[in-house]
Design a protein around this motif. Structure first.
Motif, mmCIF file in Angstrom:
data_model
loop_
_atom_site.group_PDB
_atom_site.id
_atom_site.type_symbol
_atom_site.label_atom_id
_atom_site.label_comp_id
_atom_site.label_asym_id
_atom_site.label_seq_id
_atom_site.Cartn_x
_atom_site.Cartn_y
_atom_site.Cartn_z
ATOM 1 N N HIS A 88 0.831 -1.211 0.000
ATOM 2 C CA HIS A 88 0.000 0.000 0.000
ATOM 3 C C HIS A 88 0.864 1.258 0.000
ATOM 4 N N ASN A 89 0.571 2.156 -0.952
ATOM 5 C CA ASN A 89 1.283 3.426 -1.104
ATOM 6 C C ASN A 89 2.774 3.242 -1.366
ATOM 7 N N THR A 90 3.129 2.155 -2.050
ATOM 8 C CA THR A 90 4.512 1.935 -2.464
ATOM 9 C C THR A 90 4.564 1.686 -3.965
ATOM 10 N N SER A 91 5.771 1.578 -4.490
ATOM 11 C CA SER A 91 5.952 1.273 -5.918
ATOM 12 C C SER A 91 5.450 -0.114 -6.274
ATOM 13 N N PHE A 92 5.178 -0.944 -5.259
ATOM 14 C CA PHE A 92 4.786 -2.334 -5.473
ATOM 15 C C PHE A 92 3.274 -2.546 -5.383
ATOM 16 N N ASP A 93 2.533 -1.462 -5.333
ATOM 17 C CA ASP A 93 1.072 -1.554 -5.237
ATOM 18 C C ASP A 93 0.462 -1.572 -6.636
ATOM 19 N N PHE A 94 -0.008 -2.753 -7.039
ATOM 20 C CA PHE A 94 -0.695 -2.913 -8.320
ATOM 21 C C PHE A 94 -2.129 -3.376 -8.104
ATOM 22 N N ILE B 280 8.689 2.382 -11.976
ATOM 23 C CA ILE B 280 9.824 1.475 -12.110
ATOM 24 C C ILE B 280 11.165 2.176 -11.952
ATOM 25 N N SER B 281 11.211 3.493 -12.175
ATOM 26 C CA SER B 281 12.466 4.241 -12.050
ATOM 27 C C SER B 281 12.542 5.028 -10.748
ATOM 28 N N ASN B 282 11.626 4.752 -9.824
ATOM 29 C CA ASN B 282 11.645 5.439 -8.536
ATOM 30 C C ASN B 282 12.918 5.135 -7.752
ATOM 31 N N GLN C 34 14.343 -1.328 -3.154
ATOM 32 C CA GLN C 34 14.016 -2.630 -3.731
ATOM 33 C C GLN C 34 14.093 -2.607 -5.256
ATOM 34 N N LEU C 35 13.664 -1.531 -5.876
ATOM 35 C CA LEU C 35 13.753 -1.413 -7.334
ATOM 36 C C LEU C 35 15.197 -1.249 -7.780
ATOM 37 N N LEU C 36 15.986 -0.537 -6.997
ATOM 38 C CA LEU C 36 17.394 -0.336 -7.339
ATOM 39 C C LEU C 36 18.174 -1.647 -7.260
ATOM 40 N N ILE C 37 17.857 -2.478 -6.269
ATOM 41 C CA ILE C 37 18.544 -3.765 -6.130
ATOM 42 C C ILE C 37 18.338 -4.632 -7.369
ATOM 43 N N ALA C 38 17.113 -4.669 -7.857
ATOM 44 C CA ALA C 38 16.764 -5.575 -8.962
ATOM 45 C C ALA C 38 16.790 -4.900 -10.325
ATOM 46 N N THR C 39 17.117 -3.614 -10.377
ATOM 47 C CA THR C 39 17.050 -2.818 -11.601
ATOM 48 C C THR C 39 15.642 -2.848 -12.189
ATOM 49 N N GLY C 40 14.659 -2.829 -11.329
ATOM 50 C CA GLY C 40 13.263 -2.923 -11.736
ATOM 51 C C GLY C 40 12.533 -3.910 -10.844
ATOM 52 N N GLY D 90 11.850 -8.003 -17.015
ATOM 53 C CA GLY D 90 12.814 -8.183 -18.106
ATOM 54 C C GLY D 90 14.049 -7.310 -17.961
ATOM 55 N N ASN D 91 14.516 -7.134 -16.722
ATOM 56 C CA ASN D 91 15.615 -6.205 -16.457
ATOM 57 C C ASN D 91 16.956 -6.665 -17.029
ATOM 58 N N PHE D 92 17.122 -7.974 -17.213
ATOM 59 C CA PHE D 92 18.417 -8.494 -17.639
ATOM 60 C C PHE D 92 18.452 -8.890 -19.116
#
Length: 369
Positions: A235-241, A251-253, A257-263, A304-306
């Motif tokens: 809730h209220n994060t980049s992971f809320d779909f 995805i570019s926030n 967590q997004l920085l670790i996985a490059t997405g 599909g980050n890699f």
């Protein structure tokens, strides 16, 4: 080797066609099985890794286009470093340190992802040739794929017999059913690893697709892309779909967590049990909608980050970063080392059973912004 021409055509009947895929492995010819329904949907599957090499889905204008990423040159499926379209096992995703313990005995796996064992090791189910049977007298076109994994293969315990059924139904859904039994206590976690691009153009990024995941929590990961054991609220994060959201919106926030996985490369925790709808993806320009249902407790969304442009794609470009996404239904990564995660233990006398459905349709008025 010449590139294999992809030339699937529509049909007016339910059929399964068998052809030579144009490559061999260990002296064995790789065959291709094309499932077709009366609407015109076609799904192309090879016995190497049970790989889905092509899937035709309709758009809002009645056009049928391939929506799964794949190689242009068939020989590239022999290595398949991206796991394009494959059945993945014995254990999909990562096992930290490449080791786990069952009943006091420690097992050491093949580390093929830095310090982790990934997708069953370097020569997991995705790289094996499966026995394939075209089932007769079934209501819908169905393939039965069987695989025997010896005790100690990739250092997993137990002789494991696995069966996977691919069924193409008249509502344009592809139903995938997994079954397995062992003669020695082991771990198992299977999935289908297709990359999708509903635009039908594999040179276009998928960040304009709108995604909905019916989940309130996800699994945060550490620097090795392994779950920390925490359960993070979306809730209220980049992971809320929970409400449909364009994949590229966050995805570019500047999110750790997004920085670790490059997405996105995380597991969402799916509440409930039994077969239920867990996600939907919509591509507005084509009107294509894909709905995902499963019996599994987790859904891995990988953006599909890699993908690195190393190989040409089927649209004449390259397989660049974020030109495909995966929605992999599964148990949680590293469950054998996390006691409070849903168990992936399979014992003699038990039967592993799992089902996932990918359903395709078209609607020109869905989720308009």
């Amino acid at each position: 080797m010449e590139n294999r021409e992809i030339n699937l055509t529509q049909t007016t009947s339910n059929t399964v066609e068998v052809s030579n895929f144009g490559i061999t492995k260990d002296g064995q010819t790789i065959n291709c099985y094309t499932l077709k329904n009366k609407n015109g949907m076609c799904v192309e599957i090879i016995d190497l890794g049970g790989i889905i090499t092509s899937l035709l889905a309709p758009d809002q204008n009645g056009n049928w286009e391939d929506v799964v990423l794949g190689f242009v040159d068939p020989k590239d499926y022999l290595e398949n470093e991206y796991y394009y379209g494959a059945i993945v096992g014995r254990y999909v995703n990562r096992i930290s340190g490449g080791k786990f313990t069952i009943d006091g005995k420690e097992y050491f796996l093949n580390k093929n992802d830095k310090t982790n064992a990934l997708h069953g090791g370097g020569q997991g189910f995705s790289h094996k040739i499966w026995d394939v049977e075209v089932l007769e007298n079934t209501e819908f076109p169905t393939l039965k794929l069987s695989n025997f994994s010896k005790d100690g293969e990739q250092n997993f315990p137990g002789n494991l017999t696995t069966t996977v059924f691919y069924t193409l139904k008249e509502d344009n859904s592809l139903e995938i059913t997994y079954e397995a039994q062992t003669d020695k206590t082991t771990v198992i976690n299977l999935t289908q690893h297709s990359y999708f691009n509903l635009s039908g153009n594999f040179s276009e990024p998928i960040i304009d697709h709108k995604l909905q995941i019916y989940a309130d929590k996800f699994l945060p990961i550490n620097s090795n892309l392994v779950p920390t054991g925490e359960r993070g609220k979306v809730h209220n994060t980049s992971f809320d779909f929970n409400n449909p959201k364009v994949i590229g919106e966050d995805i570019s926030n500047n999110d750790e967590q997004l920085l670790i996985a490059t997405g996105y490369d995380h597991t969402w925790i799916i509440d409930g049990s039994g077969l239920r709808k867990v996600a939907s993806v919509y591509h507005e320009r084509s009107g294509r909608l894909m709905e995902v249902s499963t019996t599994e407790p987790g859904l891995q969304f990988y953006s599909g980050n890699f993908l690195d442009g190393k190989f040409p794609n089927k649209s004449g470009g390259r397989n660049k970063m974020r030109t495909g996404f995966c929605l992999e239904t599964q148990h949680f990564p590293n469950s054998p080392n996390q006691d409070d995660f849903p168990s992936t233990i399979l014992r003699p006398g038990e039967k592993y059973s799992s089902k996932t459905i990918y359903k395709f349709s078209a609607n020109n008025n869905l989720w308009k912004l």
